[in-house]
Write an enzyme that holds these catalytic residues in place. Structure first.
Site, PDB file in Angstrom:
ATOM      1  N   THR A  12       9.862 -38.100  12.658  1.00 32.16           N
ATOM      2  CA  THR A  12       9.755 -39.666  12.054  1.00 32.16           C
ATOM      3  C   THR A  12      10.124 -39.981  11.325  1.00 32.16           C
ATOM      4  OG1 THR A  12       7.650 -40.037  11.191  1.00 32.16           O
ATOM      5  CG2 THR A  12       7.454 -40.718  13.608  1.00 32.16           C
ATOM      6  N   GLY A  14      13.753 -40.111  10.613  1.00 32.39           N
ATOM      7  CA  GLY A  14      14.306 -39.124  10.194  1.00 32.39           C
ATOM      8  C   GLY A  14      16.345 -39.212  10.429  1.00 32.39           C
ATOM      9  N   ILE A  18      14.763 -36.186   3.974  1.00 31.83           N
ATOM     10  CA  ILE A  18      14.275 -35.047   4.141  1.00 31.83           C
ATOM     11  C   ILE A  18      14.277 -34.848   5.674  1.00 31.83           C
ATOM     12  CG2 ILE A  18      11.638 -33.881   4.149  1.00 31.83           C
ATOM     13  CD1 ILE A  18      11.346 -34.747   0.870  1.00 31.83           C
ATOM     14  N   TYR A 150       0.966 -44.969  -3.893  1.00 27.87           N
ATOM     15  CA  TYR A 150       1.692 -44.201  -3.322  1.00 27.87           C
ATOM     16  C   TYR A 150       1.130 -43.489  -3.157  1.00 27.87           C
ATOM     17  CZ  TYR A 150       5.079 -40.370  -1.680  1.00 27.87           C
ATOM     18  OH  TYR A 150       6.085 -39.504  -1.769  1.00 27.87           O
TER      19      TYR A 150
END
Length: 244
Positions: A12, A14, A18, A150
């Site tokens: 996910t 993607g 990264i 976060y």
């Protein structure tokens, strides 16, 4: 080296950064790869780079209906899953005392709710020996000012892996976290200014920021049979900044 030959992987988030690097590395290691993202345009660009052997599905991981559609596409095209990388995540600068409800809901919706249901909805398709990889962050233990919420979401992700590891024997999977440090990606560049990035670099024992490909290499290890006895772990790929 095709260490993921004949494996089916879902990544996910993607379409960039990264996640895109992980998808590329999985493809190169022999896996059949499905990627997700919220923007079709970004997914189209990713597929143009990765090739048509990689399948893209528009999916917001915070929306359960989108995840249902994702795994239905995987079931129809591949029939099972061997690797799940719950990588989709967002960062928002939300200074203490100024956090809004919308910011809180967005961060926990994607980073925590999205991770929980990305994994939970994959369970019926997982083959024995499957590898689940969650994308964490050194922020989980070293939060920066303005990124406390976060950081809290990433701390939750780390603990989800530790908790789910207790179920791994009965369900025949492994679950681990890959925990990057500061890796310049489009999302990070929007979130952290150049001065803060430079200051952070001076605290990294290796003396530099990481590269998406280095995080992807760690994910390939966790996905492969070489990590068959690695479970419930947080693999820090951060140049040592969170370790010393």
């Amino acid at each position: 080296m095709a260490v993921l030959q004949d494996k089916v992987a879902v990544v996910t988030g993607g379409s960039s950064g990264i996640g895109l690097a992980i998808a590329r590395a999985f493809r190169d290691a022999g896996a059949t790869v499905f990627i997700t993202g919220r923007r079709k345009e970004a997914l189209d660009e990713a597929i143009a780079e990765l090739g048509e052997d990689v399948t893209a599905v528009v999916c917001d991981s915070s929306k359960l209906a989108d995840l249902d559609a994702l795994y239905e596409a995987v079931r129809e095209r591949a029939g099972h899953v061997d690797v799940v990388v719950a990588n989709a995540g967002i960062g928002i600068d939300a200074p203490f005392g100024e956090v809004t409800e919308d910011q809180f809901d967005a961060l926990f919706g994607v980073n925590v709710k999205g991770t929980v249901f990305t994994v939970q909805k994959a369970l019926p398709l997982l083959r024995p020996g499957a590898s689940i990889i969650l994308t964490g962050s050194t922020a989980a233990t070293h939060p920066q000012p303005g990124l406390e919420i976060y950081a809290a979401t990433k701390a939750a992700v780390h603990h989800l892996a530790r908790g789910w590891a207790h179920s791994s024997g009965a369900r025949e999977f492994r679950v681990n976290v890959v925990s990057p440090g500061m890796v310049p990606t489009p999302g990070l560049l929007d979130l952290v200014d150049a001065e803060t990035r430079e200051q952070a670099q001076r605290t990294i024992p290796l003396g530099r920021h990481g590269k998406p490909e280095e995080i992807a290499a760690a994910a390939v290890f966790l996905a492969s049979d070489a990590a068959s006895y690695v479970n419930g772990s947080v693999l820090a790929a951060d140049g040592g900044v969170g370790q010393v």
